[in-house]
Enzyme design. Structure first.
Site, mmCIF file in Angstrom:
data_model
loop_
_atom_site.group_PDB
_atom_site.id
_atom_site.type_symbol
_atom_site.label_atom_id
_atom_site.label_comp_id
_atom_site.label_asym_id
_atom_site.label_seq_id
_atom_site.Cartn_x
_atom_site.Cartn_y
_atom_site.Cartn_z
ATOM 1 N N ARG A 75 0.794 -1.229 0.000
ATOM 2 C CA ARG A 75 0.000 0.000 0.000
ATOM 3 C C ARG A 75 0.822 1.274 0.000
ATOM 4 N NH1 ARG A 75 -5.223 -0.914 4.034
ATOM 5 N NH2 ARG A 75 -5.774 -2.993 3.342
ATOM 6 N N HIS A 125 -7.312 -5.569 -7.607
ATOM 7 C CA HIS A 125 -7.141 -4.827 -6.353
ATOM 8 C C HIS A 125 -8.377 -4.992 -5.472
ATOM 9 C CE1 HIS A 125 -4.671 -1.925 -4.214
ATOM 10 N NE2 HIS A 125 -5.731 -1.182 -3.971
ATOM 11 N N TYR A 131 -19.288 10.142 -13.817
ATOM 12 C CA TYR A 131 -19.347 11.320 -14.688
ATOM 13 C C TYR A 131 -18.051 11.564 -15.452
ATOM 14 C CZ TYR A 131 -23.442 12.403 -11.836
ATOM 15 O OH TYR A 131 -24.638 12.350 -11.188
#
Length: 752
Positions: free
Chosen positions: A42, A88, A132
């Protein structure tokens, strides 16, 4: 009975699978697993491609969706869905946030994702929802992927073993040093600033030709960080070199500004670039709060006139103000100046986290490129040899065309017959049998011979490349040269944005430029509660008597000052503490404990509080009867721990201090014996134990003061002031015993 037997068997199985261990061992093992997962999967980037797993998976998934720069973008939600579905197994918000950052030109020096739609802005506004926005890869991201289909890197199974993902990218672009990285793991963190690609390429080329080059030499190519938001780096060259040599340090970055002249001699400051990772809206809010709190007396107003470019307008209160001092006050109090820390903590090629120097980072990248080149060349060589094998079979077929056709027409299993008759390999036989009839032309034979010749030449070059390391380094150097040409400083993306300046001498800023000047009265109670009320009321007995204190507390020290002043606090431990008056709590309530502002233990008391004035002197003494004179300039403490002035020793403590305001020193002990001697008999010192003022037999010093001999000795008794003019009986020399105090002297043996 059967049911009970089954339960017994289940219990036995559970007992066999259970291992007894201590809570400490179990916790340490599980926490270590969590820490390793956070560090490796990470937080920390790989030194070879500069990517964390989420970024690597994002780019690889977008490649699978064919989101190349020349093709239309796709919805971000589609990309995020592929990433979390295939590679992931984490939340979609985290993945989308990572993709958004890769697309922000104010976050990434060289963006890896080209976003369409609202991807946030430098004001700190978040991006639009993923349904969007649309995205695709940039040409720089393609450089990271270059060669991934040519066995350039290793692959591993995805989390559900349904697919494969690359362990590291081939990285035809030095992403770690060019784009930088930030992350917080468990017990460690990383913070790497972005740099100019053209400068990094020059350093890489020099390191190829001079492997023993030191950090200082490499820094002649890489001047320092190059932040996407520009600004001005104000650090000394020595400090920058030291940071890159150790892999740890910090860089001071300032906003870029200029002065604009207006009508009638007025002017304004225009800020055009702000430090990296500073939100413009929060910066303006902070400055507005400082104006409202009257902590920026020189600043009248701030306006945001930004459009596509940043334009923050700062209006001064007076046109006579110095612009440099004006900006220095802002640099010291808000994020127009910020520090970016350097901590090059990365995962090396063995996935071991460690802090690397600049040279080690560049060297690790070059070694990775060398390994990628070898693997790619080996793969290409294998492909060429396989193709040459097929072409050789084709030529055999053309030379024996009639015989080949006869075998195919007459034999039920022509493949083994062809292999035996013409000494063909299995691949060659398969290729001949799969060949189309229209390929049996003379022209096709010529093309095959031409291709064979070309591939033979390439095979020769690849073998030569694989055998000669120097040739491989020359090849990598040529790749870096092409990269620099494509993204050099003469291009819009490659031009340096952050100016590197020498460490600037801190402009001396008068306190009036930072704090609005106001009259205040400082009140310090006997129990150490301090506050400041507006106006000068120290001499007003009526107001002083009306002041309220906590139950059991009473007035200690009351003195007039101004918000721009500093006060000197003398304590029994022989230390002097400095407190800025603008930091004092307001007069409402009982104030705050002064021990929150200074490091003063509970068993130490305050013996004096004075307003700091230049060219003033104080006499300070211990209860042993020793002391000296010290200048006020030597009393200023830079930290809350104070400054040790009087070394009284373990058995004694500082007892008294007083400003030097006359030519004679008066000392009185708790035996009520008073001694007067000339002030010039006491030396000036910066610190120490001092010399004897008065001798005692079983007693100790109670108080000390200075006065003018011609005016007589005065002391305060309650609200009254008494003066003794005939003081011949108490005059003597330093270190005398003195005589009993005059009638009417305070019973507490104090001058006030």
């Amino acid at each position: 009975m059967v049911k009970n037997t089954d339960n017994s068997q289940e219990n036995d199985t559970v007992q066999q699978d259970t291992t007894n261990t201590t809570l400490r061992t179990a916790l340490s093992e599980r926490y270590l697993s969590y820490a390793l997962s956070t560090i490796m999967d990470r937080a920390l980037p790989d030194v070879r491609d500069g990517l964390k797993p989420v970024h690597r998976r994002l780019i690889y998934a977008m490649r699978g969706l064919k989101l190349e720069p020349s093709l239309p973008p796709k919805k971000s939600a589609r990309v995020v869905g592929d990433v979390i579905g295939k590679f992931h197994p984490h939340g979609d918000t985290a993945v989308y946030d990572a993709m958004v950052r890769l697309a922000q030109d104010f976050s990434q020096r060289y963006p890896l994702v080209e976003g369409q739609g609202n991807f946030g802005n430098i004001d700190g506004d978040s991006a639009a929802a993923m349904r969007y926005t649309e995205a695709r890869l940039t040409s720089i991201a393609l450089l990271l992927l270059e060669g991934i289909d040519e066995n350039a890197v290793d692959f591993r199974q995805t989390y559900d073993n349904s697919d494969e993902e690359p362990v590291v990218m081939p990285a035809g672009f030095p992403n770690l040093i060019a784009n930088g990285s930030n992350g917080i793991a468990v017990g460690m963190a990383t913070s790497i600033p972005p740099h100019n690609l053209s400068e990094v390429c020059d350093a890489l080329k020099y390191l190829i030709n001079t492997p023993n080059a030191g950090t200082e030499k490499l820094m002649s190519f890489i001047a320092g960080p190059d932040f996407p938001t520009g600004g001005e780096l104000v650090e000394s060259k020595e400090s920058i070199i030291s940071a890159y040599n150790t892999g740890k340090g910090s860089f001071r970055v300032r906003a870029r500004w200029h002065k604009e002249d207006l009508k009638q001699g007025m002017w304004q400051i225009v800020v055009t670039e702000i430090p990296y990772q500073v939100q413009k809206s929060r910066l303006i809010e902070k400055i507005a709060e400082l104006i409202q709190a009257r902590k920026l007396p020189l600043l009248e107003d701030i306006m945001d006139e930004s459009a596509e470019d940043i334009r923050i307008v700062l209006t001064p209160k007076s046109r006579t103000a110095d612009p440099k001092i004006f900006m220095e006050t802002l640099f010291r109090q808000c994020d127009l100046e910020s520090k970016f820390s350097l901590n090059m903590n990365v995962l090396d090629k063995n996935c071991v986290p460690r802090v690397m120097s600049l040279k080690e980072v560049l060297k690790a990248y070059l070694e990775h490129r060398q390994e990628v080149l070898v693997r790619k060349s080996t793969y290409k060589l294998q492909q060429i040899e396989a193709r040459l094998e097929i072409l050789e079979g084709y030529l055999t077929a053309f030379l024996n065309l009639d015989k080949v056709i006869k075998i195919i027409r007459t034999q039920d299993e022509p493949k083994p017959v062809l292999m035996k008759t013409f000494s063909l390999t299995e691949n060659q036989a398969d290729a001949i049998l799969n060949m189309r009839l229209r390929s049996l032309r003379k022209l096709e034979e010529m093309q095959i011979k031409g291709e064979q010749k070309e591939l033979s030449q390439k095979r020769l070059e690849l073998k030569k490349l694989l055998k000669d390391e120097n040739l491989r380094w020359a090849y990598i150097e040529q790749e870096i040269t092409e990269l620099k040409k494509q993204y050099g400083k003469n291009t819009k993306l490659g031009a340096r944005r952050t100016t590197i300046s020498d460490a600037q001498v801190m402009t001396e800023v008068p306190i009036e430029a930072v704090v609005e000047k106001e009259n205040i009265t400082i009140i310090l109670s006997n129990k150490g509660w301090i506050r400041a009320i507006r106006g000068h009321v120290a001499e007003d007995a009526e107001i002083r008597n009306s002041l309220k204190y906590k139950e059991g507390d009473e007035a200690g020290f009351v003195l007039n000052a101004q918000t721009t002043d500093k006060i000197l606090v003398f304590a029994t431990n022989g230390k002097v503490y400095t407190v800025s008056c603008d930091k004092l709590p307001p007069g409402r309530g009982f104030g705050e404990p002064i021990r929150l502002m200074i490091e003063l233990s509970g068993d130490e008391d305050i013996i004096g509080v004075y307003v700091y004035e230049t060219e003033k002197k104080f006499i300070i003494a211990s209860n042993e009867g020793k002391g000296f004179i010290v200048k006020s300039e030597d009393l200023i403490a830079q930290t809350k721990h104070g400054k040790q002035i009087l070394n009284a020793g373990e058995k004694y403590a500082a007892r008294a201090c007083a400003p030097v305001e006359g030519d004679t020193i008066a000392v009185i002990g708790n035996n009520r014996k008073l001694l007067l001697f000339p002030a010039n008999e006491l030396p000036e010192m910066t610190k120490g134990k001092g010399i004897t003022l008065q001798k005692y037999s079983g007693g100790e010093l109670s108080d000390v003061k200075t006065f003018n001999l011609a005016d007589g000795l005065t002391w305060k008794s309650g609200e009254r002031t008494r003066t003794e003019t005939d003081i011949r009986a108490w005059k003597g020399t330093r270190a005398g015993t003195g005589k009993m105090a005059p009638n009417g002297f305070n019973r507490n043996n104090k001058f006030s």
